[in-house]
Every structure is written in structure tokens, then in C-alpha cells.
Design an enzyme around this catalytic site. Sequence first.
Site, mmCIF file in Angstrom:
data_model
loop_
_atom_site.group_PDB
_atom_site.id
_atom_site.type_symbol
_atom_site.label_atom_id
_atom_site.label_comp_id
_atom_site.label_asym_id
_atom_site.label_seq_id
_atom_site.Cartn_x
_atom_site.Cartn_y
_atom_site.Cartn_z
ATOM 1 N N HIS A 235 -42.029 35.025 -34.339
ATOM 2 C CA HIS A 235 -42.262 35.302 -35.750
ATOM 3 C C HIS A 235 -42.354 34.033 -36.581
ATOM 4 O O HIS A 235 -43.067 33.981 -37.571
ATOM 5 C CB HIS A 235 -41.186 36.249 -36.280
ATOM 6 C CG HIS A 235 -41.509 37.668 -35.952
ATOM 7 N ND1 HIS A 235 -40.572 38.618 -35.704
ATOM 8 C CD2 HIS A 235 -42.693 38.285 -35.826
ATOM 9 C CE1 HIS A 235 -41.163 39.762 -35.436
ATOM 10 N NE2 HIS A 235 -42.448 39.584 -35.511
ATOM 11 N N GLU B 107 -49.411 55.263 -59.139
ATOM 12 C CA GLU B 107 -48.873 55.325 -57.779
ATOM 13 C C GLU B 107 -48.153 56.645 -57.501
ATOM 14 O O GLU B 107 -47.611 56.843 -56.424
ATOM 15 C CB GLU B 107 -47.968 54.119 -57.504
ATOM 16 C CG GLU B 107 -46.911 53.855 -58.546
ATOM 17 C CD GLU B 107 -46.141 52.552 -58.298
ATOM 18 O OE1 GLU B 107 -46.314 51.932 -57.246
ATOM 19 O OE2 GLU B 107 -45.353 52.182 -59.179
ATOM 20 N N CYS C 268 -53.628 46.947 -56.956
ATOM 21 C CA CYS C 268 -52.759 45.856 -56.519
ATOM 22 C C CYS C 268 -51.969 46.223 -55.261
ATOM 23 O O CYS C 268 -51.135 45.460 -54.813
ATOM 24 C CB CYS C 268 -51.814 45.439 -57.639
ATOM 25 S SG CYS C 268 -50.730 46.756 -58.178
ATOM 26 N N ASP D 265 -47.487 52.910 -52.724
ATOM 27 C CA ASP D 265 -46.729 54.105 -53.070
ATOM 28 C C ASP D 265 -47.632 55.328 -53.204
ATOM 29 O O ASP D 265 -47.244 56.429 -52.805
ATOM 30 C CB ASP D 265 -45.960 53.879 -54.379
ATOM 31 C CG ASP D 265 -44.663 53.145 -54.112
ATOM 32 O OD1 ASP D 265 -43.965 53.534 -53.154
ATOM 33 O OD2 ASP D 265 -44.361 52.182 -54.825
HETATM 34 C C1 PEP Z 1 -47.781 49.732 -54.632
HETATM 35 O O1 PEP Z 1 -46.982 50.682 -54.602
HETATM 36 O O2 PEP Z 1 -48.932 49.775 -54.179
HETATM 37 C C2 PEP Z 1 -47.349 48.446 -55.181
HETATM 38 C C3 PEP Z 1 -48.194 47.461 -55.363
HETATM 39 O O3 PEP Z 1 -46.028 48.320 -55.490
HETATM 40 P P1 PEP Z 1 -44.856 48.010 -54.434
HETATM 41 O O4 PEP Z 1 -45.508 47.776 -53.103
HETATM 42 O O5 PEP Z 1 -44.186 46.805 -54.973
HETATM 43 O O6 PEP Z 1 -44.064 49.250 -54.504
HETATM 44 MG MG MG Z 2 -45.180 50.644 -55.808
#
Ligand code: PEP
Ligand code: MG
Length: 805
Positions: free
Chosen positions: A451, A690, A761, A714
Amino acid sequence: MVGIVVVSHSRRLAEGVAELAIQMTQGKVNLAIAAGIDDPENPIGTDAIAVMAALEEVCDEQGAVVLMDLGSALLSTEMALELLDDEMRDKIALIAAPIVEGTMAASVAAAAGLPIEAVIAEARSALDVKREHLGEMSDDENHASQPHMDASSLQNALDFTWHVQNPHGIHARPAAAIVGQLATFNCDMWLEKGEQRVSAKSLNNIAKLGVRCGDSVCFYASGSDAQAAVNAFAQLANDHFGEADAVRLGVQEEAEDVQESMQELVEAHGISGAIAGLSVNGGIVSAPAVLFAQEMPAIPVREFEAESAEITRIQQAIELVKLHLSAQAKLPHGDIFQAHLMMLSDPEWWQAIVEGIKQGAIAEQAWMDTVNTLATDYRNADSVYMREREADVFDIARQVMIQMTGEKPAAVEISQPSILLARDLMPSDVAGLDKNKVLAICLSEGGKTSHSAILARAMGIPAIVKVQGCLDQVKPGQVITVDGFSGLLWFAPSAEVEAELEQKRSEWLEAQQVAQQSAQQQAITCDGTEIQVLANIGGPEDVSFALQNGAEGVGLFRTEFLFQTSDELPSEDEQYTVYRDIANAFGDKPLTIRSLDVGGDKPLAAYPMPEEENPFLGLRGVRLCLQHEELFVTQIRAVLRAHQEQSNIQLMIPMIAMVEEVRRVKALIAREAKVLGIQSLDLPVGIMIEVPAAVLNADALAQEVDFFSIGTNDLTQYVMAADRGNTAVAELVNYFEPAVIRAIEITCIAGNKAGIPVSMCGEMAGDTKATDLLLQLGLRKFSASASVLPALKEQVRTVDLSVQA
Ligand code: PEP
Ligand code: MG
């Protein structure tokens, strides 16, 4: 997709054929079987009604093909056709192809989205590979199967050469991956090995090339979308046609031999001043050496306390390490730490520790005994990959021991740009390295797939491992050269070698500069649509890497790291300084600060909350912030103050499910702005999409906020009702599932209708396999890990939005 029907006298035979086809197409085929008859005494036979039902099941607009075994299978199928209506009958083709090879070829072509004519052609030539292999093809037949490629198309064709490393060459599965990947391109495409050139749209023809491990192949494309096809092929090739893992393991086993021969070469040629190791990451670096040693804390000599006290001691240490690992698991390449987290949560480990304590061992002893047993198992494993997991066990072990003994961990402290030499490095050591100071890594042990090696590669640090004896030969401060391409450590090169290394080094630096330059350019699709590409960051330490990789701002600043890395909550001033400084570093490019997204799966040591039964459905993100206003208000005030100085800041709220939540957040922001004496409040406030409720209510939410950002990590888990960290349901946590795609589409439509920007994102934004689709869905803003931005921009440049997908 063209449907496939397998008609056989034997149900077991048909089921076996179907099983193979499903495996070959990774479940993507639309296949039904009609086999055997419903008579337990005499089950062998065929039944026209069953064939008709199978056809009705799989035949849609694209039609269906039928493969049959012997005699009456054909008759029953013809009878079934009679029973169907004319419209459907016209779309069905019966194929005289061998049932196993024909079904495989037809299934792969159909799963790749090819039209029925191509599926039929593939099935009909299904035996060619075998015939060719056995020398049964005449010269005429061979000639006829060579695709036509005249001099002018060859001259105009774009090409890409690849050295195949798949252990079994391009066998059926990689060939299927190629056909699938190229199915949507209209240009002419060929694959060439030596003198032989075949159509790259045909599974059979590709298989016929008989490409073995070590062969070079050349891919040609000629036509309007040739560049995109070449890029798609190159991307697939870099992923070893879907067999990256197999290649990695194969190469690793081989690497041991390479090292020996490299060392032999070094010795045979009387080259002095170099030690051969294994290359982990390319690059040529000369710098002073820094030697680093990381020791396991010793088991203390102390009295056994009560059994319960010993158990509590180890329990607390494990919980603290887990907390730290969950923070690291959220960082780029966090999957390594996610795996450590899972190792640490293993109930069998726990049982062994408790057992040890019950037998009278102090907590530290019981822990190390358990760890050593597991490490021994790994050390004796058959595969090199598994053997290298031993380092992971010790990494976790050391962290838990540090917690129990209170010993200070040795930190890699480097004051000037250097080459780091060590016996081995733990992943947690590598993750904390400052790339500006550690120019290269050289380990006397370690392995290519350890790793720490993966992390070094991901961080772009030139590295070599298994450089045996390097720690004895090199003195601290001595200037050495790491050649990460050939795996050599030079500690006393001759003047001639030095000149060669310098030449190689400047070529490498130049190539890097070219890649970096195109990363700095905008991502514009072939038809001229400008796409914004931003970075996801976790703190100030990620800023320069994001900018170097061409980030046009930050689409997601996960502020929870500020809160998770300390035992105390960050004050308003501390937060304000971090937000302001990061925003300043980005100049006029946007900085999207996500408000605290903890709770549930992401606990806060500095703000303990009661455990929940369903943390993912519990008090997370904005829900926690609204219920614990004191946490939220501090952050809001810090953001508002930073925004007063840096107008490129915007605030993003996670886990929004209801309009009411947005209104409450906005009211708090307005209240705090007033308290701070801010006259005109112009902080843009957006939300993450999300939660499925937010998707379904996107139109109403769009009226309340300034932007949307889709969090696919999410969103996927909530749409699919599958915990994103649970490997047992990992197959469901797939953002390519139609339901997730539909959710993204609904969000894009709602945002575009309301005239607010929609970005993404979640991890999907950085997956170049998804880029084309996301652009087609209307997404124009992507935010991803800094390391993927150059590739993401390149991918955007291959897409032509004027062509309907
Ligand atoms: C997501 O849920 O896609 C996100 C960018 O937030 P996190 O991964 O921090 O929950
Ligand atoms: Mg999220």
C-alpha cells in the site's frame, strides 16, 4: 439490445451455455433459454411454446437471434415463429452456428450494443478462431476475413500501439471488453498484430489474432470520431482491458525475476555504484539521502491489571485508531485506510485478543501476539500480493501500540528536498509525506503492490523498492540518484552514467511539463462547449497539487477534516483563517466550502454523539448541524467572515432532503450576517443533491438555492438502498445503475430549468468512463480528486456534444 435465445434438448446444457454467456458479458446479455420438456421421466426434448415464451421475453425493437442444438430444436423454433405475430417474427433470426461458440459470440456482440446484422455475422463466424488455430482455414478464407484497409485509409488513420501484458493475452474477456468499448464509434477500426490486421469491432476476429502476453498490437481508427475511438482504446489498454488486477499480480510475480536479472546485469557489466531494485514509480531524481527508521513500540513491562481494565485499554486504543483511519479513509486513495479499518474491526481479531487477556497477557502483549499470528499467515501466503499485506498488519499494529504505550510516533522530518531511504514505510507514513521535500523514495524492502507503493504512485513520487543493502551503502546526506524507470539506485555513478541519467532526467521533466501544460488549459468539447473542471480538497495541504493539476477552483472542500484531525473543535478564528487562505490561494476561482458533514458514519472525537442504529439514515450532515446549532453557527460565522474578504467563496450544504432545511439554514446565515454587521449578504448558498428526496423535489429546491452539486457517493447508496461501505452489497453501489443515472438526469433538468449551475462532486465525476454520459445528461461542471483532473480534461476534449449519443 439484441436478445439471444438458446434452444436445446437439454436444460442443463442450455443453463451451462447461458452461464458462460453471462460470465463473458459480465451479466449484460439479454438471454433466455428454452430447453428440455416438462416431463420428469423424460426431460430431453424441445417445446415450441417454451421457445415462443423465451422469444417474447427477450425480443424488443432490436430483434433477437436464436441458436439451436440438434434436429427438432430447429423444428420447434420454426413452429414457435409461426405462433408469433408478423411484426415480431420479422425481427427474429435463426442462426446455423455451433451452440456454444455461437452463443458466446452473439452474446458479446449484442451486449456491446451492435445491431442484429453484426450479431448474426459474429455468431456465424464463431468457429473461425478454432478452425484457424487448428490450421483448418484455407488461404482464401483467411484472406477473405482480413478487413479491407486501402492505402488512403491507412495513411489517414490514427494509431495507438500497445504492449500487451495480460497474463493470458487478449483472450475472450479482454476481446469482449474491446468490442464493448468500441461499439458506439462509427469510424473504421482495426487491430493489428505483426502482419495480421482484423476488424476491431469483431470479437472473433480479435480472438483470431491470437495476441499473447508480451505481443505488441497496433490499433488504427479512421473516420470522423477516430480520435475519440483511439482515446477509448488507449484508456481500456491502460486498464489492461479490464484485467488490471491480474496484470498487477502477474507482473509482480515476474518482477522478482526481473530484479535478479537486473542485478546480474549490473554485476556482469562490472557496473559499480548501483544497486538494482524494483521500479514502483518512474522518474529520475538526484538529491541528498535521508535515512528513516520507524520502530514498533516495545511491549511494556508492567503488572496485569484486572481483566476488564486490560480489555478497556485495548478497546480504547483500537477505537482511537479507528477514528483516525475513518478520517484518512475519506482522503484521496482512502480505500487503503478503509481496508485497514475493516481489518481492525475484524471480530476474529477481537476474540483472539480477549482470549489472550483471559489467559493472563497484558493488553499490549495480547495485541502483539494476535498481530504476529496474522502477520505470519500473510508472510507464508502463496501470492506475493497477499505476502505484502503483512506491512498493513504492522502498520495498524504500530498505531494501536502507540496509543497504548503513549510512545511518540517517529515522524518523517525532512528539512530540504531529499530522497527518503527506509527499510519499509507504512501507508500512514507515506500519506503524511510532503511531496515538495520527498523527491523520491527508496526502500530496502517493501513490494510493488504494497500500500505504501500504491500511495507513492498515487502521489506521483518516483519510487523503487527491494533495493537490498541500500541502507548500508548510503550515508545520510550523501547525494544519490534514484532511477524509478529501471529500478536502480545510483550511489556512485561514473561520469558517463551521470551524463546519461541527466539526459533521461531532462526528457522526463519535459514530458511532465507537457502533461501539466495541457492540464492548465480549459476542457472544451470537440463542438466547443466549455466545461468547468474543479478539485475536491480536504484542506490547505491539497491546494498546490490541485492548482498544478489544472483545477479551475474547488467544487468540494470537505471541511470535516478540520474537525476530525483534532481532539478539540476548531474555533471560529481557526476556521476563518483556513477558509480565507485557501480562497486566497485560488485567486478568483471559486472555493466551495461544504458545511460540516459528520455524524453517523463519520463520528467526531471532539464532539461525541450517541451511537445510532442506522447512522446513514440518522443525524448526519445538515441534520446534525441544525440540531446542534452551536457547531453550525461557528462555521457559518467563519465562512461569512472569510467571504467578506474573499468573494470567490460559496457555501454548500450536505444531506438536504427538504425545502424546510434550506430555509432554516438560510435564516441562520441571515441572522449571523446581521450579528456580524454584514450589510449586503451575497454569499452564494448551494446544496448537495445526495438524498433521493432532494432529487424528487429538485424543482422546488432549485427555487431556494444558488447551485446544486450532485454527491453520487451518497446518492448511489440511498437510491440503491445499499451501504456504500459494505462490501457484501458492493455490486449495488454502482453509479451506472439506471436508477442513479435517472436521478442525475432529473437533477440536471431541474437545475437547468431554474437557471442554476449543476455540478457533480461525487466519485463519478472523476471517472472518465462516465464523462461522456454525464455531459450528454447536461452536466457542465465536474469536481474530482486533483490527481484525475488532467485525464478528466483530456476525456472531455474527446466528446462531441453535437452528436447525439
Ligand atoms: C458524495 O456523497 O458524493 C460526496 C461527495 O460526499 P461524501 O463522499 O463526502 O459523503
Ligand atoms: Mg456525501
